[in-house]
Design a protein around this motif. Structure first.
Motif, PDB file in Angstrom:
ATOM      1  N   PHE A  16       1.151  -1.153  -0.370  1.00 24.00           N
ATOM      2  CA  PHE A  16      -0.443   0.570  -0.191  1.00 24.00           C
ATOM      3  C   PHE A  16       0.654   1.326   0.232  1.00 24.00           C
ATOM      4  N   SER A  17       2.077   1.287   0.246  1.00 28.42           N
ATOM      5  CA  SER A  17       3.121   2.189   0.336  1.00 28.42           C
ATOM      6  C   SER A  17       3.505   2.430  -1.291  1.00 28.42           C
ATOM      7  N   ALA A  18       3.330   1.478  -2.119  1.00 27.48           N
ATOM      8  CA  ALA A  18       4.180   1.322  -3.242  1.00 27.48           C
ATOM      9  C   ALA A  18       2.740   2.304  -4.044  1.00 27.48           C
ATOM     10  N   TYR A  19       1.764   1.566  -3.903  1.00 29.56           N
ATOM     11  CA  TYR A  19       0.340   1.881  -4.102  1.00 29.56           C
ATOM     12  C   TYR A  19       0.172   3.166  -4.516  1.00 29.56           C
ATOM     13  N   GLN A  20       0.358   3.376  -3.305  1.00 25.72           N
ATOM     14  CA  GLN A  20       0.103   5.876  -3.092  1.00 25.72           C
ATOM     15  C   GLN A  20       0.863   6.147  -3.540  1.00 25.72           C
ATOM     16  N   LEU A  21       1.789   6.405  -3.905  1.00 29.48           N
ATOM     17  CA  LEU A  21       3.488   6.431  -3.919  1.00 29.48           C
ATOM     18  C   LEU A  21       3.538   6.716  -5.615  1.00 29.48           C
ATOM     19  N   ALA A  22       3.205   5.775  -6.367  1.00 30.79           N
ATOM     20  CA  ALA A  22       2.725   5.369  -7.799  1.00 30.79           C
ATOM     21  C   ALA A  22       1.300   5.398  -7.944  1.00 30.79           C
ATOM     22  N   GLN A  23       0.731   6.310  -7.468  1.00 36.17           N
ATOM     23  CA  GLN A  23      -0.629   6.524  -7.947  1.00 36.17           C
ATOM     24  C   GLN A  23      -0.645   8.503  -7.503  1.00 36.17           C
ATOM     25  N   LYS A  24       0.040   8.438  -6.740  1.00 38.12           N
ATOM     26  CA  LYS A  24       0.446  10.377  -6.442  1.00 38.12           C
ATOM     27  C   LYS A  24       1.322  10.301  -7.125  1.00 38.12           C
ATOM     28  N   ASP A  25       2.381  10.118  -7.859  1.00 42.13           N
ATOM     29  CA  ASP A  25       3.106  10.345  -7.939  1.00 42.13           C
ATOM     30  C   ASP A  25       4.354   9.653  -9.024  1.00 42.13           C
ATOM     31  N   PRO A  26       3.406   9.409 -10.478  1.00 44.20           N
ATOM     32  CA  PRO A  26       4.279   8.620 -11.518  1.00 44.20           C
ATOM     33  C   PRO A  26       5.311   8.772 -11.519  1.00 44.20           C
ATOM     34  N   SER A  27       6.126   9.904 -11.781  1.00 43.37           N
ATOM     35  CA  SER A  27       7.446  10.251 -12.122  1.00 43.37           C
ATOM     36  C   SER A  27       8.506   9.119 -11.250  1.00 43.37           C
ATOM     37  N   LEU A  28       7.909   9.152  -9.685  1.00 38.04           N
ATOM     38  CA  LEU A  28       9.133   8.760  -8.291  1.00 38.04           C
ATOM     39  C   LEU A  28       9.398   7.498  -9.464  1.00 38.04           C
ATOM     40  N   LYS A  29      10.595   6.892  -9.289  1.00 38.61           N
ATOM     41  CA  LYS A  29      11.478   6.227  -9.241  1.00 38.61           C
ATOM     42  C   LYS A  29      11.475   4.815  -7.740  1.00 38.61           C
ATOM     43  N   ILE A  30      10.693   3.795  -7.333  1.00 29.71           N
ATOM     44  CA  ILE A  30      10.494   3.333  -6.790  1.00 29.71           C
ATOM     45  C   ILE A  30      10.793   1.743  -7.084  1.00 29.71           C
ATOM     46  N   ALA A  31      11.676   1.314  -6.391  1.00 32.01           N
ATOM     47  CA  ALA A  31      12.171  -0.002  -6.273  1.00 32.01           C
ATOM     48  C   ALA A  31      11.712  -1.004  -4.153  1.00 32.01           C
ATOM     49  N   VAL A  32      11.051  -2.335  -5.169  1.00 30.03           N
ATOM     50  CA  VAL A  32      10.809  -2.698  -4.158  1.00 30.03           C
ATOM     51  C   VAL A  32      11.440  -4.110  -3.702  1.00 30.03           C
ATOM     52  N   PHE A  33      11.829  -4.893  -2.440  1.00 33.25           N
ATOM     53  CA  PHE A  33      12.905  -5.554  -2.560  1.00 33.25           C
ATOM     54  C   PHE A  33      12.298  -6.489  -1.699  1.00 33.25           C
ATOM     55  N   GLU A  34      12.295  -7.724  -2.070  1.00 31.88           N
ATOM     56  CA  GLU A  34      11.001  -8.837  -0.716  1.00 31.88           C
ATOM     57  C   GLU A  34      12.208 -10.333  -0.964  1.00 31.88           C
ATOM     58  N   ALA A  35      12.547 -10.860   0.189  1.00 28.18           N
ATOM     59  CA  ALA A  35      13.019 -11.781  -0.256  1.00 28.18           C
ATOM     60  C   ALA A  35      12.291 -13.030  -0.774  1.00 28.18           C
ATOM     61  N   GLY A  36      10.954 -12.797  -0.177  1.00 27.01           N
ATOM     62  CA  GLY A  36       9.952 -13.908  -1.333  1.00 27.01           C
ATOM     63  C   GLY A  36      10.507 -14.300  -2.611  1.00 27.01           C
ATOM     64  N   THR A  37       8.720 -14.472  -3.286  1.00 24.10           N
ATOM     65  CA  THR A  37       8.514 -14.907  -4.777  1.00 24.10           C
ATOM     66  C   THR A  37       7.476 -13.938  -4.932  1.00 24.10           C
ATOM     67  N   THR A  38       7.433 -14.142  -6.280  1.00 20.46           N
ATOM     68  CA  THR A  38       5.817 -13.452  -6.441  1.00 20.46           C
ATOM     69  C   THR A  38       4.954 -14.017  -6.188  1.00 20.46           C
ATOM     70  N   LEU A  39       3.623 -14.140  -5.867  1.00 19.18           N
ATOM     71  CA  LEU A  39       2.725 -14.622  -5.476  1.00 19.18           C
ATOM     72  C   LEU A  39       1.865 -16.214  -6.184  1.00 19.18           C
ATOM     73  N   GLU A  40       2.214 -16.214  -7.534  1.00 24.70           N
ATOM     74  CA  GLU A  40       1.499 -17.042  -8.147  1.00 24.70           C
ATOM     75  C   GLU A  40       3.202 -18.464  -7.768  1.00 24.70           C
ATOM     76  N   LYS A  41       4.158 -18.561  -7.949  1.00 19.87           N
ATOM     77  CA  LYS A  41       5.032 -18.901  -7.018  1.00 19.87           C
ATOM     78  C   LYS A  41       5.209 -19.646  -5.676  1.00 19.87           C
ATOM     79  N   ARG A  42       4.663 -19.220  -4.996  1.00 16.15           N
ATOM     80  CA  ARG A  42       4.164 -18.919  -3.657  1.00 16.15           C
ATOM     81  C   ARG A  42       3.535 -20.824  -2.953  1.00 16.15           C
ATOM     82  N   LYS A  43       4.741 -21.340  -2.849  1.00 17.52           N
ATOM     83  CA  LYS A  43       3.628 -22.307  -2.382  1.00 17.52           C
ATOM     84  C   LYS A  43       4.074 -23.667  -1.542  1.00 17.52           C
ATOM     85  N   CYS A  44       4.473 -23.914  -0.331  1.00 16.27           N
ATOM     86  CA  CYS A  44       4.878 -24.624   0.291  1.00 16.27           C
ATOM     87  C   CYS A  44       4.549 -25.962   0.080  1.00 16.27           C
TER      88      CYS A  44
END
Length: 460
Positions: A16-44
């Motif tokens: 929701f931080s990413a969503y709000q930032l991207a919505q309000k100012d599309p010119s910002l260069k934003i990166a998200v670093f995540e230890a896990g994987t994408t949603l579709e690849k998440r499987k125990c």
């Protein structure tokens, strides 16, 4: 690698931080670093067949990845300041409530439009609870369900990936002040690397608690110990609680025990749902899910009964205490233990035969056993008292065949010292979500993400 903003963690707060930032100012260069994987690849990998226990994956798919630990949850967004965290102490009650409602609007517009909003407002059950020494907490709750919650996350990611740079399977090892703001050290498939940013948002959730402690220690950011909640998950026929769940869906009920004056509460109620296991760093605990799809509903309702334990000096490791009790359960039962309430009160372990002959058909394959060998007496006494108190407003709760699964543990991150903007002593370094110790729920974590995004936009 230089960015305006780096977000560490793709759980609710980070999303929701990413969503709000991207919505309000599309010119910002934003990166998200995540230890896990994408949603579709998440499987125990635990399938109950070939793989029956934790194999200690490099990154736990249940806890990490896009959506965070809440990705496979019941998808309950409680709009209230009565529980779910203390965000309101930092930003004010009205602001916190407005942001939670804003998050709900986003969820509804991204796939949750067919779901229902429940409310305790004007409920006659408040009076009934008070007459029986119970307190029903105020809340409005949007129940997405495990299935629709997944759809909402899919839609959010589809929108965000076009505007933001995501780095999955890329755990951050350290954050340090740099000339331009902050330098983030990470480990990727191609090797170790760094990225710089002017603002940094840390949103590592429950699974990042130990990492967060290390960062705070290195940066000399004060922290204080939080609490741990210990208890069981109750499963009983859905009709016993239907008069409550049909109207309120989830009822948060608090009871103060007569014996020790401890607080016991209901948590994560799942009408017509299933009991599931949850694996946290190799420790198997119990949880519950329910679905929006009518074809996936069961004849049972389940909910947690939790006793909150706060510790004073010199002990500070509340999570370690909870982990040790969960490990004991795993040692005795090979995972989760299940016991009939009648057997617990009679001081005997449950057996496969007694459970099979009972009126409640378990939705989780667990080991019949004796929870009194696992949970401390004070905790267990409080749970037994609470079950009898609930029996007065939902007759049948204290039936012999009611099932108790253990243990259920709710871990809370130590609380990071933050100002009213959720900013650390370092300007431009923010800590949000459950990793901050400030929030303990999907709605509060998401709202904290929006709040910090708006704050950054104001100050840039």
């Amino acid at each position: 690698m230089k960015y305006d903003i780096i977000i560490i963690g793709a759980g609710p707060g980070g999303i929701f931080s990413a969503y709000q930032l991207a919505q309000k100012d599309p010119s910002l260069k934003i990166a998200v670093f995540e230890a896990g994987t994408t949603l579709e690849k998440r499987k125990c990998p635990i399938d109950g067949g070939k793989i029956k226990s934790c194999i200690h994956c490099k990154s736990c798919s249940i806890m990490n990845g896009f959506g965070g630990a809440g990705a496979f949850s019941d998808g309950k967004y409680n709009i209230t300041n009565d529980f779910g965290g203390t965000l309101y102490e930092y930003i004010g009650k009205d602001k916190a409530t407005r942001l939670m409602k804003y998050v709900d609007e986003i969820n509804v517009s991204h796939g949750g439009e067919g779901t229902k909003m429940y409310s305790t407002a004007g409920s006659e059950f408040k009076k009934i609870c008070l007459q029986n020494k119970l307190k029903l907490l105020d809340a409005s709750v949007r129940h997405l369900g495990t299935d629709i919650n997944y759809v909402v996350l899919e839609n959010l990611y589809a929108e965000l990936k076009e505007k933001i740079e995501f780095h999955f399977n890329t755990p951050v090892t350290n954050v340090e002040p740099a000339e331009s703001g902050y330098r983030v050290h990470f480990t990727a498939k191609a090797g170790d690397g760094t990225a710089d940013c002017s603002r940094c948002i840390i949103s590592v959730g429950r699974s990042g608690s130990k990492w967060m402690e290390q960062v705070c220690r290195k940066l000399d950011i004060p922290t204080k110990s939080n609490r741990v909640d210990l208890g069981v998950r109750v499963e009983l026929p859905a009709v016993i609680f239907s008069h409550l769940t049909d109207q309120l869906y989830e009822s948060k009920i608090v009871y103060h025990t007569e014996k020790f004056e401890d607080k016991v509460r209901t948590f994560c109620m799942n009408p017509y749902g299933i009991v599931v296991t949850e694996n946290t760093n190799g420790i198997v605990t119990v949880n519950g899910h329910s679905f929006g799809d009518p074809s996936r509903k069961t004849e049972n309702t389940n909910f947690a009964l939790l006793v909150a334990k706060h510790f004073s000096e010199p002990f500070k490791d509340s999570n370690g205490y909870g982990e040790s009790i969960a490990r004991l359960s795993n040692m005795l039962g090979g995972g989760v233990i299940v016991q009939r309430f009648g057997d617990l009160e009679r001081g005997r372990r449950s057996t496969v035969k007694r459970i099979e002959e009972g009126m409640v058909r378990p939705t989780l394959a667990a080991t019949p056993g004796d929870l009194s060998l696992v949970l401390p007496k004070r905790i267990l006494d409080g749970i037994i008292e609470m079950i009898h108190a609930l029996d007065k407003i939902a007759p049948g709760t204290a039936n012999d065949d009611t099932l108790l699964y253990g243990v259920e543990v709710k871990f809370y991150n130590m609380e990071v010292e933050l100002d009213q903007h959720l900013e650390t002593r370092y300007p431009g370094l923010y800590v949000i979500g459950d990793g901050s110790g400030v929030t303990h729920s999907l709605s509060h974590a998401s709202a904290s993400g929006v709040y910090v995004a708006d704050r950054i936009l104001e100050t840039m």
